[in-house]
Design a protein around this motif. Structure first.
Motif, PDB file in Angstrom:
ATOM      1  N   TYR A 121       0.807  -1.222   0.000  1.00  0.00           N
ATOM      2  CA  TYR A 121       0.000   0.000   0.000  1.00  0.00           C
ATOM      3  C   TYR A 121       0.840   1.272   0.000  1.00  0.00           C
ATOM      4  N   ALA A 122       2.067   1.203   0.531  1.00  0.00           N
ATOM      5  CA  ALA A 122       2.898   2.404   0.641  1.00  0.00           C
ATOM      6  C   ALA A 122       3.824   2.594  -0.552  1.00  0.00           C
ATOM      7  N   LEU A 123       4.330   1.507  -1.119  1.00  0.00           N
ATOM      8  CA  LEU A 123       5.290   1.594  -2.222  1.00  0.00           C
ATOM      9  C   LEU A 123       4.580   1.248  -3.521  1.00  0.00           C
ATOM     10  N   ARG A 124       3.885   2.231  -4.069  1.00  0.00           N
ATOM     11  CA  ARG A 124       3.092   2.032  -5.276  1.00  0.00           C
ATOM     12  C   ARG A 124       3.504   3.044  -6.339  1.00  0.00           C
ATOM     13  N   PHE A 125       3.327   2.634  -7.593  1.00  0.00           N
ATOM     14  CA  PHE A 125       3.628   3.525  -8.712  1.00  0.00           C
ATOM     15  C   PHE A 125       2.606   3.262  -9.803  1.00  0.00           C
ATOM     16  N   HIS A 126       1.946   4.293 -10.230  1.00  0.00           N
ATOM     17  CA  HIS A 126       0.869   4.157 -11.224  1.00  0.00           C
ATOM     18  C   HIS A 126      -0.179   3.139 -10.774  1.00  0.00           C
ATOM     19  N   GLY A 127      -0.473   3.150  -9.489  1.00  0.00           N
ATOM     20  CA  GLY A 127      -1.523   2.286  -8.971  1.00  0.00           C
ATOM     21  C   GLY A 127      -1.120   0.846  -8.727  1.00  0.00           C
ATOM     22  N   ARG A 128       0.158   0.510  -8.864  1.00  0.00           N
ATOM     23  CA  ARG A 128       0.614  -0.869  -8.670  1.00  0.00           C
ATOM     24  C   ARG A 128       1.680  -0.918  -7.585  1.00  0.00           C
ATOM     25  N   HIS A 129       1.654  -1.996  -6.763  1.00  0.00           N
ATOM     26  CA  HIS A 129       2.793  -2.187  -5.878  1.00  0.00           C
ATOM     27  C   HIS A 129       3.853  -2.948  -6.667  1.00  0.00           C
ATOM     28  N   ILE A 130       5.097  -2.576  -6.478  1.00  0.00           N
ATOM     29  CA  ILE A 130       6.152  -3.026  -7.394  1.00  0.00           C
ATOM     30  C   ILE A 130       7.061  -4.097  -6.811  1.00  0.00           C
ATOM     31  N   TRP A 131       6.959  -4.377  -5.522  1.00  0.00           N
ATOM     32  CA  TRP A 131       7.735  -5.459  -4.924  1.00  0.00           C
ATOM     33  C   TRP A 131       6.804  -6.580  -4.504  1.00  0.00           C
ATOM     34  N   ASN A 132       7.238  -7.818  -4.704  1.00  0.00           N
ATOM     35  CA  ASN A 132       6.541  -8.932  -4.096  1.00  0.00           C
ATOM     36  C   ASN A 132       6.594  -8.726  -2.587  1.00  0.00           C
ATOM     37  N   PRO A 133       5.443  -8.768  -1.891  1.00  0.00           N
ATOM     38  CA  PRO A 133       5.419  -8.381  -0.475  1.00  0.00           C
ATOM     39  C   PRO A 133       6.394  -9.147   0.424  1.00  0.00           C
ATOM     40  N   SER A 134       6.354 -10.467   0.386  1.00  0.00           N
ATOM     41  CA  SER A 134       7.236 -11.230   1.275  1.00  0.00           C
ATOM     42  C   SER A 134       8.691 -11.082   0.864  1.00  0.00           C
ATOM     43  N   ASN A 135       8.958 -10.943  -0.430  1.00  0.00           N
ATOM     44  CA  ASN A 135      10.328 -10.717  -0.882  1.00  0.00           C
ATOM     45  C   ASN A 135      10.852  -9.391  -0.333  1.00  0.00           C
ATOM     46  N   PHE A 136      10.024  -8.359  -0.381  1.00  0.00           N
ATOM     47  CA  PHE A 136      10.434  -7.063   0.146  1.00  0.00           C
ATOM     48  C   PHE A 136      10.671  -7.143   1.650  1.00  0.00           C
ATOM     49  N   GLY A 137       9.729  -7.730   2.386  1.00  0.00           N
ATOM     50  CA  GLY A 137       9.849  -7.780   3.836  1.00  0.00           C
ATOM     51  C   GLY A 137      11.063  -8.552   4.306  1.00  0.00           C
ATOM     52  N   ILE A 138      11.306  -9.708   3.690  1.00  0.00           N
ATOM     53  CA  ILE A 138      12.442 -10.526   4.107  1.00  0.00           C
ATOM     54  C   ILE A 138      13.758  -9.847   3.759  1.00  0.00           C
ATOM     55  N   CYS A 139      13.861  -9.270   2.557  1.00  0.00           N
ATOM     56  CA  CYS A 139      15.089  -8.566   2.175  1.00  0.00           C
ATOM     57  C   CYS A 139      15.332  -7.362   3.086  1.00  0.00           C
ATOM     58  N   ALA A 140      14.265  -6.643   3.444  1.00  0.00           N
ATOM     59  CA  ALA A 140      14.413  -5.503   4.342  1.00  0.00           C
ATOM     60  C   ALA A 140      14.928  -5.947   5.701  1.00  0.00           C
ATOM     61  N   MET A 141      14.408  -7.055   6.215  1.00  0.00           N
ATOM     62  CA  MET A 141      14.857  -7.551   7.515  1.00  0.00           C
ATOM     63  C   MET A 141      16.295  -8.041   7.446  1.00  0.00           C
ATOM     64  N   LEU A 142      16.661  -8.726   6.375  1.00  0.00           N
ATOM     65  CA  LEU A 142      18.034  -9.213   6.235  1.00  0.00           C
ATOM     66  C   LEU A 142      19.024  -8.057   6.158  1.00  0.00           C
ATOM     67  N   LEU A 144      18.324  -4.701   7.304  1.00  0.00           N
ATOM     68  CA  LEU A 144      18.234  -3.773   8.427  1.00  0.00           C
ATOM     69  C   LEU A 144      18.443  -4.435   9.784  1.00  0.00           C
ATOM     70  N   ALA A 145      18.177  -5.727   9.885  1.00  0.00           N
ATOM     71  CA  ALA A 145      18.291  -6.416  11.172  1.00  0.00           C
ATOM     72  C   ALA A 145      19.103  -7.693  11.025  1.00  0.00           C
ATOM     73  N   SER A 146      20.214  -7.596  10.325  1.00  0.00           N
ATOM     74  CA  SER A 146      21.023  -8.785  10.035  1.00  0.00           C
ATOM     75  C   SER A 146      21.591  -9.447  11.288  1.00  0.00           C
ATOM     76  N   GLN A 147      21.689  -8.696  12.407  1.00  0.00           N
ATOM     77  CA  GLN A 147      22.192  -9.274  13.651  1.00  0.00           C
ATOM     78  C   GLN A 147      21.138 -10.135  14.342  1.00  0.00           C
ATOM     79  N   SER A 148      19.885  -9.955  13.958  1.00  0.00           N
ATOM     80  CA  SER A 148      18.789 -10.661  14.633  1.00  0.00           C
ATOM     81  C   SER A 148      18.118 -11.724  13.783  1.00  0.00           C
ATOM     82  N   VAL A 149      18.294 -11.664  12.456  1.00  0.00           N
ATOM     83  CA  VAL A 149      17.578 -12.589  11.581  1.00  0.00           C
ATOM     84  C   VAL A 149      18.518 -13.202  10.555  1.00  0.00           C
ATOM     85  N   ALA A 150      18.073 -14.304  10.011  1.00  0.00           N
ATOM     86  CA  ALA A 150      18.721 -14.939   8.864  1.00  0.00           C
ATOM     87  C   ALA A 150      17.596 -15.513   8.017  1.00  0.00           C
ATOM     88  N   SER A 151      17.951 -16.172   6.940  1.00  0.00           N
ATOM     89  CA  SER A 151      16.935 -16.773   6.075  1.00  0.00           C
ATOM     90  C   SER A 151      17.184 -18.267   5.948  1.00  0.00           C
TER      91      SER A 151
END
Length: 300
Positions: A121-142, A144-151
């Motif tokens: 809902y926040a990262l949209r362009f021309h009415g479309r979200h451009i990242w796969n949601p779980s791909n974005f969330g997991i990459c962001a956590m890896l 921004l919080a690499s000391q606390s999470v892994a994949s």
């Protein structure tokens, strides 16, 4: 993630008489278009992987990721779209986070699901979200919080029976949804590039191909890379993007990046969407200019 959208057609009813009931095979085939089939399928991946090899941190953490994802989807959908979204997409996102994320704490699972759904809902362009949601969330956590999470990476094993069930069922679902060509292109590209990678590194080719049998790649192949909301429209374009995701994955793996497929899609997928939107915008401007200069427009 968003479940594949299935194109279904209704058979014509004969002019007279009662049409014969569909065969068992046709009923099963039609059932594969049910929006709840992808969530059931991803749950099957989770159960097979966890019961056989213990791939989950815990059921509680996965449940937290799922509940957070669904609640966030319902709230944000109601606020921004003025409607209650179907929960299937949020369920797939949440369970993907629960499978792929590794952390001794509970909070990363809730935060990752929240980031994933919010990105729609926040990262949209021309009415479309451009990242796969779980791909974005997991990459962001890896990142921004690499000391606390892994994949999740290799925890799977070599049980061919379990793998065959997942691949057969997943292939049928994707074929029914008309997105099988995306996964097939990626798999063929990955295998071909594995031989190139083995030649470059000097490692056995079997070790370069084997990661594709892991649960991270199952989710990636059947859900992330085929997400209908974050892929380009044309069939040819989808195959080209899948190939370049495989190329990016190879380059990242050559640089010892263990999260290579996730990062590859993170960069290549949105870039492809921006290119498509740019092409569409240019075509629209040309069409508008042609309309303004047409004889009918000049006379009016």
């Amino acid at each position: 993630m968003n479940p594949p959208t299935v194109m279904a057609t209704q058979p014509a009813t004969p002019a007279s008489g009662t049409p014969p009931p569909p065969s068992v095979g046709k009923r099963v085939f039609a059932a594969l278009g049910n929006p709840f089939v992808p969530p059931i399928f991803i749950t099957l991946i989770l159960l097979i992987g966890n019961l056989s090899y213990g791939i989950l941190e815990s059921y509680g953490k996965t449940l937290l990721a799922i509940v957070t994802s669904i609640v966030a989807e319902m709230v944000l959908g109601r606020i921004f779209l003025r409607k209650w979204p179907h929960p299937a997409s949020a369920y797939i996102t949440g369970i993907s986070v629960g499978i792929l994320l590794r952390s001794p704490a509970f909070w990363p699972y809730a935060l990752c699901s929240l980031l994933s759904i919010t990105s729609k809902y926040a990262l949209r362009f021309h009415g479309r979200h451009i990242w796969n949601p779980s791909n974005f969330g997991i990459c962001a956590m890896l990142f921004l919080a690499s000391q606390s999470v892994a994949s999740l990476s290799i925890q799977w094993g070599n049980n061919f029976g379990s793998l065959a069930v997942i691949w057969v069922l997943g292939s049928v679902i994707l074929w029914r949804a008309r997105r099988f060509h995306i996964s097939l292109t990626y798999v063929l590209s990955f295998v071909a590039l594995s031989f190139l990678r083995a030649w470059i590194t000097g490692d056995p080719w079997q070790s370069e191909i084997s990661p594709i049998t892991g649960p991270m790649y199952q989710l990636f192949i059947f859900f992330m890379i085929t997400d209908p909301k974050t892929t380009v429209r044309s069939r040819t374009g989808q195959c080209i993007v899948a190939f370049f995701v495989a190329v990016a994955e190879m380059l990242l793996r050559l640089n010892s990046c263990v999260f290579a497929p996730l990062y590859a899609l993170f960069w290549v997928g949105p870039a492809a969407l921006f290119i498509e939107m740019g092409i569409d915008s240019r075509r629209a401007r040309k069409a508008a200019a042609a309309t303004e200069l047409s004889p009918e427009a000049v006379r009016s």
